[in-house]
Design an enzyme around this catalytic site. Structure first.
Site, PDB file in Angstrom:
ATOM      1  N   ASP A  11       0.811  -1.230   0.000  1.00  0.00           N
ATOM      2  CA  ASP A  11       0.000   0.000   0.000  1.00  0.00           C
ATOM      3  C   ASP A  11       0.834   1.264   0.000  1.00  0.00           C
ATOM      4  OD1 ASP A  11      -2.201  -1.705   0.177  1.00  0.00           O
ATOM      5  OD2 ASP A  11      -1.975  -1.781   2.353  1.00  0.00           O
ATOM      6  N   HIS A  36      -4.560  -2.408  -5.610  1.00  0.00           N
ATOM      7  CA  HIS A  36      -3.913  -1.180  -6.070  1.00  0.00           C
ATOM      8  C   HIS A  36      -4.991  -0.191  -6.476  1.00  0.00           C
ATOM      9  CE1 HIS A  36       0.004  -3.445  -7.328  1.00  0.00           C
ATOM     10  NE2 HIS A  36      -0.316  -3.599  -6.059  1.00  0.00           N
TER      11      HIS A  36
HETATM   12  P1  GTP Z   1      -0.523  -0.118  -3.595  1.00  0.00           P
HETATM   13  O1  GTP Z   1      -1.136  -1.305  -2.987  1.00  0.00           O
HETATM   14  O2  GTP Z   1       0.932   0.069  -3.284  1.00  0.00           O
HETATM   15  O3  GTP Z   1      -0.837   0.117  -5.038  1.00  0.00           O
HETATM   16  O4  GTP Z   1      -1.171   1.100  -2.874  1.00  0.00           O
HETATM   17  P2  GTP Z   1      -2.689   1.368  -2.756  1.00  0.00           P
HETATM   18  O5  GTP Z   1      -3.260   1.691  -4.074  1.00  0.00           O
HETATM   19  O6  GTP Z   1      -3.287   0.306  -1.911  1.00  0.00           O
HETATM   20  O7  GTP Z   1      -2.488   2.708  -1.998  1.00  0.00           O
HETATM   21  P3  GTP Z   1      -3.518   3.392  -1.138  1.00  0.00           P
HETATM   22  O8  GTP Z   1      -4.607   2.470  -0.772  1.00  0.00           O
HETATM   23  O9  GTP Z   1      -2.738   4.039  -0.062  1.00  0.00           O
HETATM   24  O10 GTP Z   1      -4.150   4.466  -2.059  1.00  0.00           O
HETATM   25  C1  GTP Z   1      -5.282   5.048  -1.523  1.00  0.00           C
HETATM   26  C2  GTP Z   1      -5.637   6.293  -2.224  1.00  0.00           C
HETATM   27  O11 GTP Z   1      -4.529   7.169  -2.235  1.00  0.00           O
HETATM   28  C3  GTP Z   1      -6.043   6.093  -3.654  1.00  0.00           C
HETATM   29  O12 GTP Z   1      -7.215   6.796  -3.909  1.00  0.00           O
HETATM   30  C4  GTP Z   1      -4.877   6.657  -4.424  1.00  0.00           C
HETATM   31  O13 GTP Z   1      -5.260   7.193  -5.666  1.00  0.00           O
HETATM   32  C5  GTP Z   1      -4.411   7.745  -3.513  1.00  0.00           C
HETATM   33  N1  GTP Z   1      -3.024   8.152  -3.724  1.00  0.00           N
HETATM   34  C6  GTP Z   1      -2.020   7.470  -4.311  1.00  0.00           C
HETATM   35  N2  GTP Z   1      -0.886   8.213  -4.312  1.00  0.00           N
HETATM   36  C7  GTP Z   1      -1.203   9.379  -3.710  1.00  0.00           C
HETATM   37  C8  GTP Z   1      -0.466  10.560  -3.380  1.00  0.00           C
HETATM   38  O14 GTP Z   1       0.713  10.707  -3.652  1.00  0.00           O
HETATM   39  N3  GTP Z   1      -1.137  11.543  -2.717  1.00  0.00           N
HETATM   40  C9  GTP Z   1      -2.458  11.439  -2.371  1.00  0.00           C
HETATM   41  N4  GTP Z   1      -3.027  12.431  -1.717  1.00  0.00           N
HETATM   42  N5  GTP Z   1      -3.171  10.345  -2.669  1.00  0.00           N
HETATM   43  C10 GTP Z   1      -2.556   9.338  -3.325  1.00  0.00           C
HETATM   44  P1  IMP Z   2      -2.288 -12.940   3.235  1.00  0.00           P
HETATM   45  O1  IMP Z   2      -1.180 -12.846   2.250  1.00  0.00           O
HETATM   46  O2  IMP Z   2      -3.613 -12.517   2.666  1.00  0.00           O
HETATM   47  O3  IMP Z   2      -2.369 -14.264   3.927  1.00  0.00           O
HETATM   48  O4  IMP Z   2      -1.987 -11.880   4.381  1.00  0.00           O
HETATM   49  C1  IMP Z   2      -0.818 -12.003   5.199  1.00  0.00           C
HETATM   50  C2  IMP Z   2      -0.405 -10.633   5.717  1.00  0.00           C
HETATM   51  O5  IMP Z   2       0.000  -9.805   4.629  1.00  0.00           O
HETATM   52  C3  IMP Z   2      -1.522  -9.853   6.414  1.00  0.00           C
HETATM   53  O6  IMP Z   2      -0.938  -9.051   7.432  1.00  0.00           O
HETATM   54  C4  IMP Z   2      -2.070  -8.947   5.318  1.00  0.00           C
HETATM   55  O7  IMP Z   2      -2.655  -7.795   5.843  1.00  0.00           O
HETATM   56  C5  IMP Z   2      -0.798  -8.630   4.568  1.00  0.00           C
HETATM   57  N1  IMP Z   2      -1.020  -8.314   3.142  1.00  0.00           N
HETATM   58  C6  IMP Z   2      -1.160  -9.178   2.113  1.00  0.00           C
HETATM   59  N2  IMP Z   2      -1.310  -8.517   0.944  1.00  0.00           N
HETATM   60  C7  IMP Z   2      -1.243  -7.202   1.239  1.00  0.00           C
HETATM   61  C8  IMP Z   2      -1.302  -5.999   0.450  1.00  0.00           C
HETATM   62  O8  IMP Z   2      -1.427  -5.994  -0.774  1.00  0.00           O
HETATM   63  N3  IMP Z   2      -1.181  -4.838   1.123  1.00  0.00           N
HETATM   64  C9  IMP Z   2      -1.013  -4.793   2.466  1.00  0.00           C
HETATM   65  N4  IMP Z   2      -0.937  -5.882   3.240  1.00  0.00           N
HETATM   66  C10 IMP Z   2      -1.054  -7.067   2.631  1.00  0.00           C
HETATM   67 MG    MG Z   3      -2.661  -1.797  -1.771  1.00  0.00          MG
END
Ligand code: GTP
Ligand code: IMP
Ligand code: MG
Length: 334
Positions: A13, A43
């Site tokens: 994340d 993502h």
């Molecule tokens: P990955 O699993 O690494 O892809 O990350 P994620 O997509 O799970 O990231 P996350 O859940 O943190 O993203 C949540 C929100 O943050 C989404 O709506 C993204 O579009 C937004 N986001 C991503 N990068 C940025 C940034 O640099 N600034 C801000 N304010 N929001 C962002």
């Molecule tokens: P599992 O891979 O679903 O069994 O999860 C094992 C651990 O990895 C847990 O702590 C989950 O929260 C973490 N985890 C798995 N995939 C992700 C991801 O994409 N983002 C954040 N945590 C993850």
């Molecule tokens: Mg993510």
């Protein structure tokens, strides 16, 4: 004309979706291919006013010329994949699943839900990934080629990538999870069910280390973690709220734990992944004044100093800086 591998540097994340989305538009790759575990990952990509939440399809979907592949080392839940193709009206011709990709079935999800160990101790996403990998190791997991439901998508992913490399096209390899969720390099046992560092991500899609031009490790400007396991310098919920760092998991909706940027973990992640570049996300969350800034010169001095401190401490250039949710909210210093 390059192969770029993008991986998470902390606990997942980190905002990889936004980084890969940006590269997919800016670098115009012919292929965006997903490595990593499977639909336990989520993502988020925001582009042209639309938000995409992706657990199987690579974040390159926003570039309509880009082929979207899932490597043989990844797990596919056909319901999740087909759901995303429908929800986002993805042209089916763009999507390819390797013939050797493992399939998650209901039995795997059921087995995880019944496990108190996974549910309570590990805080698993309970998406069947770990149990499917168990069956793969036991050599009894069904593979994508055996499934009628996926027959339109079956391809040889490594061969497609080699073809693109040989014709000097750009390929983006999208990792999932983060370095410290790696089964080998993470905070075992509070980790996912396989290695997720750059070496493994390459193996997931069928390329060797010498094919890779750049490894971009993605760090968020602070550290978050969902599920259990150690998180150094963890903040209380009140502190997280005060700083405006409140986030919820994309897959499970669980609140994310948070801590300040961790230079020691980041140093280790750089070495474990062989990083050549760093992408830094959510700089605007740390410094609200830099929201939506797309040029280095427009960053505040404080924000610039944070970036330069990261470069100095880690010895790797911060080439991509994200300052907002939209793919275009990006500073590119490459
Ligand atoms: P990955 O699993 O690494 O892809 O990350 P994620 O997509 O799970 O990231 P996350 O859940 O943190 O993203 C949540 C929100 O943050 C989404 O709506 C993204 O579009 C937004 N986001 C991503 N990068 C940025 C940034 O640099 N600034 C801000 N304010 N929001 C962002
Ligand atoms: P599992 O891979 O679903 O069994 O999860 C094992 C651990 O990895 C847990 O702590 C989950 O929260 C973490 N985890 C798995 N995939 C992700 C991801 O994409 N983002 C954040 N945590 C993850
Ligand atoms: Mg993510």
């Amino acid at each position: 004309m390059v192969v770029i591998v993008v991986v998470g540097g902390f606990f997942g994340d980190e905002g990889k979706g936004g980084v890969v989305g940006y590269l997919s538009i800016n670098d115009n790759p012919s292929i965006c291919v997903r490595g990593g575990v499977g639909p336990n990952a989520g993502h988020t990509v925001v582009y042209n006013g639309q938000e995409y939440k992706l657990r199987q399809i690579p974040s390159g979907l926003i570039n309509k010329e880009c082929r979207l592949l899932i490597g043989p080392g990844v797990l596919v839940n056909p319901d999740v994949l087909l759901g995303e193709i429908d929800r986002y009206s993805v042209d089916r011709d763009r999507v390819g699943v390797d013939k050797n990709t493992g399939i998650i079935e209901n039995i795997h999800i059921d087995r995880e839900r019944q496990s108190t160990h996974l549910r309570e101790k590990i805080g698993s996403t309970l998406t069947g990934c770990g149990e499917a990998n168990v069956d793969r190791v036991k050599r009894r997991l069904r593979l994508a080629a055996e499934l009628d439901l996926l027959k339109d998508f079956i391809t040889d992913v490594p061969a497609e990538i080699w073809g693109a490399i040989d014709s000097r096209k750009t390929v983006i390899v999208e990792g999932t999870q983060g370095t410290f969720l790696s089964l080998f390099h993470g905070t075992y046992p509070y980790v996912t069910s396989k290695d997720v560092t750059a070496g493994s991500i390459c193996s997931d899609v069928g390329i060797g280390p010498t094919d890779v031009d750049d490894v971009i490790v993605v760090f968020k400007s602070y550290v978050t973690r969902v599920g259990t396991g150690p998180l150094p310098n963890e903040l209380t919920i009140e502190e997280i709220k005060e700083r405006g760092w409140v986030e919820y998991g994309t897959v499970t909706g669980r609140p994310r734990r948070a801590a300040p940027f961790n230079f020691e973990l980041a140093k280790r992640a750089v070495r474990l992944n062989g990083a050549t570049q760093i992408a830094l996300t959510k700089l605007d969350v740390l410094y609200p004044k830099v929201a939506h800034v797309r040029d280095w010169s427009e960053l505040t001095q404080e924000a610039k100093e944070f970036v330069l401190e990261i470069e100095r401490t880690l010895g790797v250039p911060v080439t991509i800086i994200r300052t907002g949710p939209d793919v275009k909210d990006t500073i590119d210093r490459r």
